[in-house]
Each structure stands twice: as structure tokens, then as C-alpha cells.
Design an enzyme around this catalytic site. Structure first.
Site: not given
Ligand code: GLU
Length: 426
Positions: A118
Site C-alpha cells: 500500500k
Molecule cells: N485499493 C484497492 C484495495 O484496497 C485496490 C487495490 C488494487 O487494485 O491493487 O483493494
């Protein structure tokens, strides 16, 4: 209303608790049930790599504003790390660590060939001009690029970021390394994004909700749903529920909320929100504040915005719903989770319910690597297959072991990651 004076285990810390703490406690519970060795627990608890960068931005008024930017790669045993980038004032390193860990479990649970990561910058994107946001994104990309790559770490949108932000990231990265569409997902379709990626998280929530509704014999057509958040996740989910004949009775966003017992006219609500920037003051509804939102009688309560919003202190005893569906990441604190379990209200956990975005991100990445494009129908069908399989696996494990859906989801995910760590050796 039931009492909340439950026997909460003493190892659950006093509230309030942040996203990092929530993710840690959820992992601890699964690790204990699985009987993982202390060393394996450490291995799965500690982030693989963290990058913290200073991001100076030349602002429109000539001043230079300094931000901190984070990218945490939690675990890459199952493949390149994957996860969104969040722009929100509450972002800090601990929150990004927690969200990165959730991505490890989410990708493992959905059996995607990824680990978890993240990124985040503590900033309110609404306060920045468009060119300031672009400079912020480019500088952040430039300073974290060493740790990114199509086979290393693949960002995507999250709260406060969108396809445009991913386009800037792609351009900045490709400018240095050559054309690399697979370095980021959630891109605009014209830059190699996948059809159906924008609606994917909302659609994934819908699919798991439908499965869970059937499983728990809850009503569907005509049933009532309340959604906190009207952004990429809540907005798409509201539309899909409305199409299904589920009444969306309450919606709130950062600026206000609206209630209509007969069901909100969701297409009209979208028009209103697009025009005014918020669901607040939608004419065909009553105004609703945050306190009232959590107390609206409904079948499905869907937090689809912030973390740590269902808490013992604020609302859990007063929730008047038959199921909680976690479209947001970490919306329920561990004590509130326990109280919901005692109250017999099932919770469809975040790492399952909101995994649709990550799933279609995976489809986008594979399309980029193969230089081809799937039709929207193929994306939707493959998403459904993945979500239903994961839901069934979780529900079955929960039934067999008489545990909550969350604990079952963690057991499956943590066991998968532990197995790959073991196989890789030291
Ligand atoms: N931000 C989204 C999540 O928390 C998508 C993550 C992604 O597509 O890599 O799942």
C-alpha cells in the site's frame, strides 16, 4: 437494544484503535488458531520493505509544500506486491502498514499471484489544484520508482486517487524505464486500463452480498441497504443494488447524508452528487447526519469509506441491521466485531467483500502483459467466478469450524501465505 457489556478478552486493547491496530489483531487471532510458530508469525507480521520519501511540491502560489509519502510492501511470497495509493489527511506510516497487510491477505484469499502493498500521502486532494496533484504524484513516483515495477510492486487507486492519478504515475515511470503499462492498474482504459475496473470493487461487493444473502436467508428484492460513502465503491454499489431492486435507503458522504425509507432514486442521486459534489441536500430525501446514519433500520449496512467507523463507543450497540458488509478496508474495530458476533449479526469481511478491485486489477495486469483486451462481459464473468469461489470457500470454512466469516477468511489467507513462505525457505 442488546447490552454491550460483553466479555471482551483482555488482550484486545482499549478503543479507539487505528487501521494498523485492527489489521494486527485480526492477523494475531488467525495465527493463533493456525498454531503458527513464533518465527513464522514474525515473518508474516513484519513488512518486507518500506519506503518513506520526502515529496516537495511547487505550489501555484510559488511556495514549496513538503509532504511525506509512503510505500509499504508487506509480503511478496506469493508474487509481486499489489495495492493502492491513498491520498487522505489521516494517512500515516502505521496506517499504510496495516493496509498493506490487508492486501497480502486479500490477494491470498482470492488466490491472485500477488503479495500485498500500500502507498499513501497525508494530503487532502480536494485542497490541491489539478497541476499540484500531478506534481505531487510525479514526484512521489520518481522517488519510489526504484521499488516499483510490473514484477515487483504494482500500485492502483485507493481513497483519494483515481485513474488520472494512475495515468500520471504510468507516464512518470514509463518516461524513465520505457513503456510499462503493467506497472500500475486502475489506469484509464485508453492507456491500457481494463474495461470494468472502475466498477469492479462495487460489483465485487454486490456479488458477495448476494451470496451471503442467500446463505443467511436474508431478503433481497425490496430489501433495505444503507451505504456510508458515495465514491468509487459506494457509488457503483448503490447503482448496482438499485438495478437489482434493493432499496438504498440511506447514503452519507464526507459532507452529509440523505434518507428515504422508500429507497433513494440512485440515478437522480448520482446526478445531484455530480453537480453539487455531495449527496447532501438531495431534494427527494430527508437530511441525515452521521449519528443517524448508523441507526437507520436496514437489512444490509455497508461501510464503504473510512476505516474504524463501527466502534463500541460510537454505534455498534445501536446498529439496526441484519448484516454488515465491509466495502471499506478495516471499518470495524475488533471489539465492535466481537459485539456484532454476540448480537448474531454476520459481517462479510473487507478482505473478501471489497476484493473485486484487486481481482480486476489482476485481469488488467495480465491483459497488459499479453497486450490484449478483454470484453466487458468476460471481465464481469471472471470477476463473478473469482468472488463466488472465494465466498464459498470462506463460508464453508466458517461453517465447518464454527467461526466467523472473518476468522475463516484469515485462516485461508494466512495459511496460503505461510505455506509459500515455508516453501521458499530461508
Ligand atoms: N485499493 C484497492 C484495495 O484496497 C485496490 C487495490 C488494487 O487494485 O491493487 O483493494
Amino acid at each position: 437494544m442488546p447490552e454491550t457489556s460483553l466479555d471482551v478478552p483482555s488482550d484486545v486493547p482499549a478503543q479507539p484503535i487505528d487501521i494498523g491496530g485492527i489489521a494486527r489483531l485480526q492477523f494475531d487471532a488467525a495465527a493463533e488458531l493456525l498454531g503458527l510458530s513464533d518465527s513464522m508469525q514474525d515473518q508474516l507480521r513484519m513488512p518486507f520493505r518500506e519506503v518513506a520519501v520526502h515529496v516537495p511540491v511547487l505550489m501555484g502560489d510559488g511556495s514549496v509544500r513538503s509532504f511525506m509519502g509512503y510505500r509499504v510492501q508487506h509480503n511478496g511470497a506469493r508474487g509481486p506486491t499489489k495495492g493502492g495509493i491513498r491520498y487522505h489527511p489521516d494517512v500515516d506510516r502505521e496506517e499504510v502498514q496495516g493496509l498493506a497487510a490487508l492486501m497480502t491477505w486479500k490477494t491470498a484469499l482470492l488466490d491472485l499471484p500477488y503479495g500485498g502493498a500500500k502507498g499513501g500521502i497525508p494530503v487532502d486532494p480536494g485542497e490541491l489544484q489539478r497541476f499540484e496533484l500531478e506534481r505531487l504524484t510525479r514526484k512521489f513516483t520518481e522517488r519510489t520508482a526504484l521499488a516499483l515495477g510490473p514484477y515487483r510492486d504494482i500500485p492502483a487507486p485507493d481513497m483519494g486517487t483515481d485513474a488520472q492519478v494512475m495515468a500520471w504515475l504510468l507516464d512518470e515511470y514509463s518516461g524513465k524505464r520505457g513503456y510499462s503499462p503493467a506497472v500500475v492498474t486502475g489506469k484509464p482504459v485508453s492507456l491500457g486500463g481494463s474495461l470494468g475496473r472502475d466498477e469492479a470493487t462495487g460489483r465485487g461487493v454486490l456479488i458477495t452480498m448476494q451470496e451471503a444473502a442467500r446463505d443467511y436467508s436474508l431478503p433481497w428484492e425490496g430489501a433495505r441497504a444503507s451505504i456510508q460513502g458515495f465514491g468509487n465503491v459506494g457509488g457503483h454499489l448503490a447503482t448496482l443494488l438499485h438495478e437489482q431492486g434493493v432499496r438504498v435507503v440511506a447514503v452519507t458522504d464526507a459532507w452529509g447524508g440523505v434518507l428515504n425509507e422508500d429507497g433513494l432514486d440512485v440515478p437522480a442521486l448520482h446526478e445531484h452528487a455530480d453537480r453539487s459534489g455531495s449527496v447532501a441536500e438531495f431534494p427527494e430525501a430527508e437530511p441525515l447526519n452521521d449519528y443517524g446514519f448508523w441507526r437507520v433500520p436496514c437489512d444490509y449496512l455497508v461501510p464503504a469509506a473510512l476505516g474504524s467507523v463501527i466502534t463500541k463507543e460510537d454505534n455498534v450497540a445501536d446498529l439496526d441491521c441484519r448484516m454488515v458488509v465491509e466495502a471499506a478496508n478495516a471499518p470495524t474495530t475488533p471489539i465492535a466485531d466481537k459485539i456484532l458476533e454476540e448480537r448474531g449479526i454476520p459481517v462479510v469481511p473487507d478482505i473478501l467483500a471489497n476484493a473485486g478491485g484487486a481481482v480486476v486489477s489482476y485481469f488488467e495486469w495480465t491483459q497488459n502483459l499479453q497486450q490484449l483486451r478483454w470484453e466487458i462481459e468476460a471481465v464481469r464473468e471472471a470477476l463473478k467466478k473469482k468472488m463466488v469461489a472465494a465466498y464459498r470457500n470462506v463460508a464453508e470454512t466458517a461453517r465447518e469450524r464454527t467461526i466467523s466469516l472473518r476468522t475463516a477468511a484469515y485462516l485461508i489467507a494466512v495459511e496460503r501465505v505461510a505455506e509459500t513462505e515455508e516453501l521458499r525457505g530461508h
